[in-house]
Design a protein around this motif. Sequence first.
Motif, PDB file in Angstrom:
ATOM      1  N   GLY A   1       0.807  -1.224   0.000  1.00  0.00           N
ATOM      2  CA  GLY A   1       0.000   0.000   0.000  1.00  0.00           C
ATOM      3  C   GLY A   1       0.834   1.265   0.000  1.00  0.00           C
ATOM      4  N   HIS A   2       2.122   1.144   0.345  1.00  0.00           N
ATOM      5  CA  HIS A   2       2.958   2.349   0.433  1.00  0.00           C
ATOM      6  C   HIS A   2       4.021   2.401  -0.663  1.00  0.00           C
ATOM      7  N   ILE A   3       3.766   1.675  -1.757  1.00  0.00           N
ATOM      8  CA  ILE A   3       4.564   1.879  -2.972  1.00  0.00           C
ATOM      9  C   ILE A   3       4.183   3.259  -3.529  1.00  0.00           C
TER      10      ILE A   3
ATOM     11  N   VAL B   1      -1.202  13.318   0.366  1.00  0.00           N
ATOM     12  CA  VAL B   1      -0.389  12.887   1.507  1.00  0.00           C
ATOM     13  C   VAL B   1      -1.046  11.658   2.143  1.00  0.00           C
ATOM     14  N   CYS B   2      -0.229  10.622   2.356  1.00  0.00           N
ATOM     15  CA  CYS B   2      -0.700   9.347   2.904  1.00  0.00           C
ATOM     16  C   CYS B   2      -0.588   9.371   4.420  1.00  0.00           C
ATOM     17  N   ARG B   3      -1.291   8.462   5.098  1.00  0.00           N
ATOM     18  CA  ARG B   3      -1.196   8.407   6.570  1.00  0.00           C
ATOM     19  C   ARG B   3       0.214   8.042   7.028  1.00  0.00           C
ATOM     20  N   CYS B   4       1.040   7.468   6.116  1.00  0.00           N
ATOM     21  CA  CYS B   4       2.416   7.123   6.503  1.00  0.00           C
ATOM     22  C   CYS B   4       3.331   8.348   6.445  1.00  0.00           C
ATOM     23  N   GLY B   5       2.833   9.473   5.871  1.00  0.00           N
ATOM     24  CA  GLY B   5       3.629  10.687   5.793  1.00  0.00           C
ATOM     25  C   GLY B   5       4.214  10.935   4.412  1.00  0.00           C
TER      26      GLY B   5
ATOM     27  N   GLY C   1       1.362  10.210  -2.373  1.00  0.00           N
ATOM     28  CA  GLY C   1       1.005   9.432  -3.556  1.00  0.00           C
ATOM     29  C   GLY C   1       1.225   7.936  -3.445  1.00  0.00           C
ATOM     30  N   CYS C   2       1.141   7.395  -2.201  1.00  0.00           N
ATOM     31  CA  CYS C   2       1.232   5.937  -2.037  1.00  0.00           C
ATOM     32  C   CYS C   2       0.040   5.274  -2.742  1.00  0.00           C
ATOM     33  N   LEU C   3       0.215   3.999  -3.134  1.00  0.00           N
ATOM     34  CA  LEU C   3      -0.879   3.223  -3.733  1.00  0.00           C
ATOM     35  C   LEU C   3      -2.154   3.329  -2.898  1.00  0.00           C
TER      36      LEU C   3
HETATM   37 ZN   LIG Z   1       1.856   5.586   2.532  1.00  0.00          ZN
END
Ligand SMILES: [Zn+2]
Length: 408
Positions: A250-252, A260-264, A267-269
């Motif tokens: 999910g974070h590719i 912005v993704c929850r991982c910081g 544009g993560c998948l």
């Molecule tokens: Zn992410």
Amino acid sequence: MRSRAQEVVVETPGSQSSLHRANLERVVRAVRLAGSLTQAEIARTTGLSAATVSNIVRELKNGGTVEVTPTSAGGRRARSVSLSGDAGIVIGVDFGHTHLRVAVGNLAHQVLAEESEPLDVDASSAQGFDRAEELVNRLIGATGVDRAKIAGVGLGVPGPIDVESGTLGSTAILPGWSGTRPAEELRGRLGVPVHVDNDANLGALGELVWGSGRGVRDLAYIKVASGVGAGLVINGKIYRGPGGTAGEIGHITLDESGPVCRCGNRGCLETFAAARYVLPLLQSSHGTDLTMESVVRMARDGDPGCRRVIADVGRHIGSGVANLCNLLNPSRVVLGGDLAEAGELVLGPIRESVGRYAIPSAGRQLSVLPGALGGRAEVLGALALALSEMGDSTLLDGTAPSATPAFT
Ligand SMILES: [Zn+2]
């Protein structure tokens, strides 16, 4: 008087009887992991000769460890070997985003009882474990199985588990559970060995043993829910990585300047495929009480907006899968979660992206299939985890290790 187990320990390594014992264990292990195998399949899996397998199966059958039933393989008569149904019990417990599911199975891979109930995501971990303990005890009572025969419990949690400490990492899904040690907690309550893994890995195991991954050695199970995760099976085994983080597909990064993704990162998948990012796209046209399940249903009924969103999700997942193909070259990708119910509406775009972005030799043998187990994949994977982690010594203690000649 010494027990048989002690006798095994004092045997000289390499002696005929210890070799024989090792062969017994290889056969029992192969059958335990697969559920049932023909004698030819046992020979292929273990590398033992057909004659050795035949002798060992006869011995195990006489000792009551396995059952042999007539079957047909490729139109030919064959004998199917499975562990005895009454040889032991395994239990699967799956904590999902909104549910708790428990299954009780035997060593012949038969599910004896299974039940699911809603679980309040805001409940404390103690409440969650109370409910799990109650449900396990209720199902054990309902099936009338002997508690002494419980060989182990597989436990699934919807978050990352630190491999070394067994601690549940920080998770936005079950915030009240962060820092707990789920396996230790449940072991204390049930008094039997408990093995824990995350939901994507258990989904992969479930589909591998019971579902769309049967017969495959290299598989990726992709679960799209509030996040996007993957369970990776490499050469028949779950690959977790040293920290237990493998499979975070999910974070590719798909778009460096994306949302912005929850991982910081950006544009993560996940920001193109997970429910929390995708459902808002439809809110102005389709209302605010949407779920992935309802969007899939409307897409199947022909709704053009929902179809478009599902196809775009498929295309983006396909980009992630193409990366996975280039790195690991799996022979099968199984799509789990509610999204799998969209069938070809999502699988077609996934295959199209794989065709476009994977190098041809990596994508050529890949089949992309929907999960066969639906919402049961994780709890059945938990049963498979308990089956794979249990030892065979108690099963074989009824089989005399040295009374019969060794077969090689
Ligand atoms: Zn992410």
